[in-house]
Scaffold this motif. Structure first.
Motif, PDB file in Angstrom:
ATOM      1  N   LYS A  87      -5.441 -42.409 -44.760  1.00 10.94           N
ATOM      2  CA  LYS A  87      -6.770 -42.999 -44.614  1.00 10.94           C
ATOM      3  C   LYS A  87      -7.093 -43.112 -43.131  1.00 10.94           C
ATOM      4  N   ILE A 123      -1.762 -35.900 -49.775  1.00 16.02           N
ATOM      5  CA  ILE A 123      -1.039 -34.656 -49.521  1.00 16.02           C
ATOM      6  C   ILE A 123       0.287 -34.742 -50.279  1.00 16.02           C
ATOM      7  N   GLU A 157     -12.382 -41.734 -44.785  1.00 14.06           N
ATOM      8  CA  GLU A 157     -12.004 -40.880 -45.902  1.00 14.06           C
ATOM      9  C   GLU A 157     -10.549 -41.120 -46.262  1.00 14.06           C
ATOM     10  N   GLU A 158     -10.209 -40.682 -47.458  1.00 18.50           N
ATOM     11  CA  GLU A 158      -8.835 -40.762 -47.954  1.00 18.50           C
ATOM     12  C   GLU A 158      -8.422 -39.384 -48.455  1.00 18.50           C
ATOM     13  N   ARG A 159      -7.202 -38.998 -48.114  1.00 19.96           N
ATOM     14  CA  ARG A 159      -6.641 -37.736 -48.604  1.00 19.96           C
ATOM     15  C   ARG A 159      -5.248 -38.003 -49.135  1.00 19.96           C
ATOM     16  N   ASP A 198       4.164 -38.024 -52.470  1.00 18.61           N
ATOM     17  CA  ASP A 198       2.780 -37.950 -52.011  1.00 18.61           C
ATOM     18  C   ASP A 198       2.597 -38.836 -50.795  1.00 18.61           C
TER      19      ASP A 198
END
Length: 131
Positions: free
Chosen positions: A69, A77, A73-75, A65
């Motif tokens: 950031k 993938i 926002e934080e994602r 993963d």
């Protein structure tokens, strides 16, 4: 967020697949290539941002993963297909974790190693974004 999934061309036949990375696939001039491997599943890699450099992360084997950031926002993938790479442009914080057994991460970078291009502390990263 300043990221993009890059489809890497794949040629399939009954002998197996081959993927080809050429200049028309990578949206920058390649200056450095390195790879991460033999990573314990509980380890974290990355933990930095680049001021200028772009990086393309490709999971050659296994999965991991990427936590991204941008100060707002934080994602997360999940990378697990060797024909899909994650392009991380400048000023994006990245952390890699949750490595599967045998995971290999290929990194293609737009620059040679330059410590001055790294931001290694998250609070310093936030200050850099607000400067």
């Amino acid at each position: 967020m300043n990221i993009e999934i890059i489809q890497i061309p794949k040629i399939e036949d009954n002998r197996g697949n081959i993927s080809i990375i050429e200049n028309d696939v990578v949206p920058f001039e390649i200056k450095r290539v390195y790879y991460l491997y033999d990573i314990p599943s509980s380890s974290k890699r990355g933990g930095h941002a680049h001021k200028e450099q772009f990086e393309l992360l490709i999971p050659l084997s296994g999965s991991f993963d990427v936590v991204l950031k941008n100060g707002k926002e934080e994602r997360i993938i999940a990378l697990n297909k060797p024909d899909k790479g994650l392009l991380i442009k400048s000023n994006v914080w990245r952390e890699l974790n949750n490595f599967s057994s045998g995971a290999v991460c290929l990194v293609i970078s737009s620059g040679v190693f330059d410590e001055d291009d790294y931001i290694r502390d998250y609070e310093d990263y936030l200050k850099h974004l607000n400067a």
